[in-house]
Scaffold this motif. Structure first.
Motif, PDB file in Angstrom:
ATOM      1  N   ASN A 127       0.842  -1.198   0.000  1.00 13.77           N
ATOM      2  CA  ASN A 127       0.000   0.000   0.000  1.00 13.77           C
ATOM      3  C   ASN A 127       0.877   1.249   0.000  1.00 13.77           C
ATOM      4  N   TYR A 128       0.227   2.401  -0.105  1.00 11.66           N
ATOM      5  CA  TYR A 128       0.933   3.668  -0.004  1.00 11.66           C
ATOM      6  C   TYR A 128      -0.022   4.703   0.570  1.00 11.66           C
ATOM      7  N   VAL A 129       0.569   5.738   1.164  1.00 15.46           N
ATOM      8  CA  VAL A 129      -0.202   6.819   1.771  1.00 15.46           C
ATOM      9  C   VAL A 129       0.370   8.142   1.272  1.00 15.46           C
ATOM     10  N   VAL A 130      -0.532   9.110   0.965  1.00 16.26           N
ATOM     11  CA  VAL A 130      -0.107  10.422   0.478  1.00 16.26           C
ATOM     12  C   VAL A 130      -0.399  11.465   1.564  1.00 16.26           C
ATOM     13  N   TYR A 131       0.598  12.324   1.794  1.00 14.73           N
ATOM     14  CA  TYR A 131       0.439  13.418   2.760  1.00 14.73           C
ATOM     15  C   TYR A 131       0.621  14.746   2.020  1.00 14.73           C
ATOM     16  N   LYS A 132      -0.234  15.706   2.383  1.00 16.27           N
ATOM     17  CA  LYS A 132      -0.151  17.051   1.816  1.00 16.27           C
ATOM     18  C   LYS A 132       0.175  18.008   2.948  1.00 16.27           C
ATOM     19  N   ASN A 133       1.369  18.590   2.863  1.00 20.74           N
ATOM     20  CA  ASN A 133       1.843  19.452   3.953  1.00 20.74           C
ATOM     21  C   ASN A 133       1.750  18.752   5.305  1.00 20.74           C
ATOM     22  N   GLY A 134       2.093  17.446   5.333  1.00 20.21           N
ATOM     23  CA  GLY A 134       2.126  16.688   6.572  1.00 20.21           C
ATOM     24  C   GLY A 134       0.804  16.091   6.996  1.00 20.21           C
ATOM     25  N   ILE A 135      -0.284  16.375   6.261  1.00 22.04           N
ATOM     26  CA  ILE A 135      -1.612  15.855   6.623  1.00 22.04           C
ATOM     27  C   ILE A 135      -2.031  14.830   5.567  1.00 22.04           C
ATOM     28  N   LYS A 136      -2.594  13.706   6.034  1.00 25.13           N
ATOM     29  CA  LYS A 136      -3.001  12.658   5.114  1.00 25.13           C
ATOM     30  C   LYS A 136      -3.965  13.213   4.071  1.00 25.13           C
ATOM     31  N   PHE A 137      -3.728  12.840   2.818  1.00 20.99           N
ATOM     32  CA  PHE A 137      -4.436  13.443   1.693  1.00 20.99           C
ATOM     33  C   PHE A 137      -5.019  12.328   0.826  1.00 20.99           C
ATOM     34  N   THR A 138      -6.305  12.457   0.462  1.00 21.93           N
ATOM     35  CA  THR A 138      -6.970  11.412  -0.330  1.00 21.93           C
ATOM     36  C   THR A 138      -7.720  11.958  -1.538  1.00 21.93           C
ATOM     37  N   ASP A 139      -7.700  13.271  -1.743  1.00 19.43           N
ATOM     38  CA  ASP A 139      -8.481  13.871  -2.815  1.00 19.43           C
ATOM     39  C   ASP A 139      -7.705  13.823  -4.137  1.00 19.43           C
ATOM     40  N   TYR A 140      -7.576  12.634  -4.682  1.00 22.32           N
ATOM     41  CA  TYR A 140      -6.852  12.459  -5.943  1.00 22.32           C
ATOM     42  C   TYR A 140      -7.344  11.174  -6.613  1.00 22.32           C
ATOM     43  N   ASN A 141      -7.082  11.084  -7.896  1.00 27.68           N
ATOM     44  CA  ASN A 141      -7.233   9.812  -8.622  1.00 27.68           C
ATOM     45  C   ASN A 141      -5.845   9.245  -8.870  1.00 27.68           C
ATOM     46  N   GLU A 142      -5.794   7.974  -9.181  1.00 29.24           N
ATOM     47  CA  GLU A 142      -4.483   7.344  -9.293  1.00 29.24           C
ATOM     48  C   GLU A 142      -4.449   6.351 -10.454  1.00 29.24           C
ATOM     49  N   SER A 143      -3.246   6.053 -10.902  1.00 32.57           N
ATOM     50  CA  SER A 143      -2.996   4.932 -11.820  1.00 32.57           C
ATOM     51  C   SER A 143      -1.587   4.413 -11.520  1.00 32.57           C
ATOM     52  N   VAL A 144      -1.417   3.097 -11.693  1.00 30.19           N
ATOM     53  CA  VAL A 144      -0.121   2.471 -11.417  1.00 30.19           C
ATOM     54  C   VAL A 144       0.295   1.650 -12.638  1.00 30.19           C
ATOM     55  N   LEU A 145       1.488   1.920 -13.117  1.00 24.08           N
ATOM     56  CA  LEU A 145       2.081   1.138 -14.204  1.00 24.08           C
ATOM     57  C   LEU A 145       3.184   0.286 -13.590  1.00 24.08           C
ATOM     58  N   ARG A 146       2.974  -1.034 -13.582  1.00 27.64           N
ATOM     59  CA  ARG A 146       3.904  -1.932 -12.886  1.00 27.64           C
ATOM     60  C   ARG A 146       4.869  -2.598 -13.878  1.00 27.64           C
ATOM     61  N   ASN A 147       6.017  -2.973 -13.326  1.00 24.54           N
ATOM     62  CA  ASN A 147       7.028  -3.735 -14.074  1.00 24.54           C
ATOM     63  C   ASN A 147       7.351  -3.088 -15.415  1.00 24.54           C
ATOM     64  N   THR A 148       7.627  -1.809 -15.366  1.00 21.78           N
ATOM     65  CA  THR A 148       7.961  -1.061 -16.568  1.00 21.78           C
ATOM     66  C   THR A 148       9.388  -0.535 -16.470  1.00 21.78           C
ATOM     67  N   CYS A 192       2.273  22.904  -2.993  1.00 23.77           N
ATOM     68  CA  CYS A 192       2.916  22.702  -1.700  1.00 23.77           C
ATOM     69  C   CYS A 192       3.698  21.395  -1.731  1.00 23.77           C
ATOM     70  N   TRP A 193       4.072  20.908  -0.545  1.00 25.56           N
ATOM     71  CA  TRP A 193       4.809  19.647  -0.414  1.00 25.56           C
ATOM     72  C   TRP A 193       3.836  18.468  -0.363  1.00 25.56           C
ATOM     73  N   TYR A 194       4.177  17.435  -1.141  1.00 22.76           N
ATOM     74  CA  TYR A 194       3.435  16.176  -1.094  1.00 22.76           C
ATOM     75  C   TYR A 194       4.435  15.060  -0.742  1.00 22.76           C
ATOM     76  N   LYS A 195       4.085  14.288   0.272  1.00 22.82           N
ATOM     77  CA  LYS A 195       4.944  13.163   0.666  1.00 22.82           C
ATOM     78  C   LYS A 195       4.212  11.863   0.381  1.00 22.82           C
ATOM     79  N   ILE A 196       4.915  10.918  -0.234  1.00 19.68           N
ATOM     80  CA  ILE A 196       4.331   9.624  -0.564  1.00 19.68           C
ATOM     81  C   ILE A 196       5.084   8.560   0.229  1.00 19.68           C
ATOM     82  N   ALA A 197       4.364   7.789   1.019  1.00 17.96           N
ATOM     83  CA  ALA A 197       4.945   6.691   1.802  1.00 17.96           C
ATOM     84  C   ALA A 197       4.520   5.373   1.161  1.00 17.96           C
ATOM     85  N   VAL A 198       5.493   4.617   0.669  1.00 22.79           N
ATOM     86  CA  VAL A 198       5.222   3.332   0.007  1.00 22.79           C
ATOM     87  C   VAL A 198       5.724   2.218   0.911  1.00 22.79           C
ATOM     88  N   LYS A 199       4.885   1.187   1.104  1.00 23.21           N
ATOM     89  CA  LYS A 199       5.206   0.119   2.052  1.00 23.21           C
ATOM     90  C   LYS A 199       5.119  -1.246   1.373  1.00 23.21           C
TER      91      LYS A 199
END
Length: 449
Positions: free
Chosen positions: A278-299, A330-337
């Motif tokens: 999973n991964y979590v997105v933070y906007k200026n240090g606060i958890k952020f969910t207002d986005y759409n996403e797509s993932v391209l794997r093994n590229t 602003c700053w966006y931090k992405i935590a990938v686990k």
């Protein structure tokens, strides 16, 4: 003389009489074809009767081989092994068999190999069937072939063993090569020869959870001086896919751009072995969910390893964010686990703009062309390209030439000994930059190579 006698080659070998004479002897090969004559004589010693016999002596043949009893041949070449017997039985038959099998591989004295394989190596029995018996002897076929290689990995010691198998069984080794999954070279590593094998000890990483630099393809090359499709040195690859926490590659930009009131794409490129959970997105240090996403794997993505920009296999996570207010820049931090651990990456999102004005550094004239070199300036956050405008002094309308080159181009098709005005600007998806000041340049009057 009255009686009977046997003679051969003019020599009397037995006498007796008056009615019977016998000659007993041990046959030799040299007796084959010899004429023996039996004669009867009267009392006066005159021959009154004679009869002859020619001996046909069948003897145990000696078996030999051509070119020799042990035939050495390289794989994929042609070869021939001939079984020769020196017997005199014209009706003798010869067959070839693989040793310890009942399969007949050839029904005559010539054993042909049209395209020798390593499986053809071994003992072959030549069997000669004559009137005096069946006789046989063995010939050996040795097939020389380049080694096939197996690689074993020992996780506890982080060592690899390169095990070649070929004939002859004596090898030279090159240093191990470490590459990416896309065959981009990373480094050479010294090998340690142990008997007919080669061992690699992978240098230990200080952070045992970060195995990114040790992942990839390890290549062993070995030679026994027999060529293969790979050349003199055969090769084998081992994909070392070590687990570790997610790793953000160098081509992930920590400064990205968006346009106010539009949806922008924030790209995060990373490698995760095993795959991220999973991964979590933070906007200026606060958890952020207002986005759409797509993932391209093994590229294919670009990373910097051992001082080189190389292609590696990874993932691209795209976040599509609507920029409603200036606070969204602003700053966006992405935590990938993943199951090994968690990694963070921070990206500063700036408002995109027009590209900066390029600066013409130099114009180099020739007879019918002018080379233009420039400093590109700021890109404005997006891909940009350059438009060079030019016209003869006195003309009203400008001609133009577009290029994606970041710092130079050549304007061709010009008139010799003519003064031109040149200016340029850059363009991105937002709009055009301002134009540079015009410069005067005259084409030459001599064709220059």
């Amino acid at each position: 003389m009255y009686g009977n006698q046997w003679s051969t080659d003019g020599v009397v070998v037995a006498r007796n009489g008056p009615s019977l004479v016998s000659y007993r002897f041990i046959l030799k090969r040299s007796d084959d074809g010899k004429l023996f004559k039996c004669e009867a004589f009267d009392s006066e010693g005159e021959s009154i009767l004679e009869s002859s016999v020619i001996l046909e002596v069948f003897y145990i043949p000696k078996i030999s081989f051509s070119p020799k009893q042990t035939l050495t041949v390289k794989e994929n070449e042609q070869a021939q092994l001939i079984c020769i017997n020196d017997g005199n039985d014209q009706n003798a038959t010869t067959i070839w068999k693989r040793q310890r099998t009942s399969t007949i591989v050839q029904n005559n004295c010539v054993l042909n190999f049209k395209n020798v394989k390593r499986t053809d190596a071994g003992l072959y029995t030549c069997i000669v069937d004559t009137k005096v018996g069946v006789y046989e002897d063995n010939a050996r076929v040795i097939v020389l072939y380049a080694p096939t290689i197996d690689i074993e990995y020992f996780p506890s010691t982080k060592t690899m063993k390169c095990i070649p198998r070929g004939i002859p069984d004596s090898y030279m080794f090159k240093d191990w090569e470490h590459t990416t999954e896309y065959n981009d070279h990373l480094r050479f590593l010294a090998t340690t020869k142990e008997g007919n094998n080669a061992t690699l000890t992978i240098p230990q990483n200080v952070n045992k959870k970060d195995n990114n630099r040790e992942r990839g393809i390890y290549i062993c090359r070995a030679s026994n001086n027999i060529s293969s499709i790979d050349g003199t040195f055969a090769m084998q690859k081992y994909n070392l896919n070590l687990p570790g926490k997610p790793h953000f590659v160098s081509s992930t930009e920590n400064t990205q751009y968006g346009i106010y009131l539009e949806t922008t794409e924030i790209k995060i490129k990373f490698v995760s072995v095993p795959e991220n959970t999973n991964y979590v997105v933070y906007k200026n240090g606060i958890k952020f969910t207002d986005y759409n996403e797509s993932v391209l794997r093994n590229t294919k993505i670009i990373d910097t390893m051992y001082g080189k920009n190389v292609s590696v296999k990874g993932n691209i996570l795209s976040l599509f964010v609507k920029l409603y207010t200036s606070e969204d820049f602003c700053w966006y931090k992405i935590a990938v686990k993943n199951v090994v651990g968690c990694s963070n990456y921070s990206i500063k999102l700036f408002s995109a703009s027009l590209p900066g004005i390029p600066q013409i550094l130099r114009a180099v004239p020739k007879q019918t062309e002018i080379a233009v070199l420039w400093n590109p300036g700021f890109h404005g956050g997006y891909h940009r390209w350059f438009i060079i405008e030019y016209r003869k002094v006195g003309d009203i309308y400008w001609s133009n030439q577009t290029t994606n080159s970041p710092n130079s181009t050549v304007i061709g098709g010009l008139q010799p000994v003519t003064i031109y005005l040149i200016r340029m600007f850059s363009r991105n998806r937002i709009h055009d930059s301002k134009r540079t000041e015009e410069i005067l340049i005259q084409t030459g009057n001599v064709l220059m190579q």
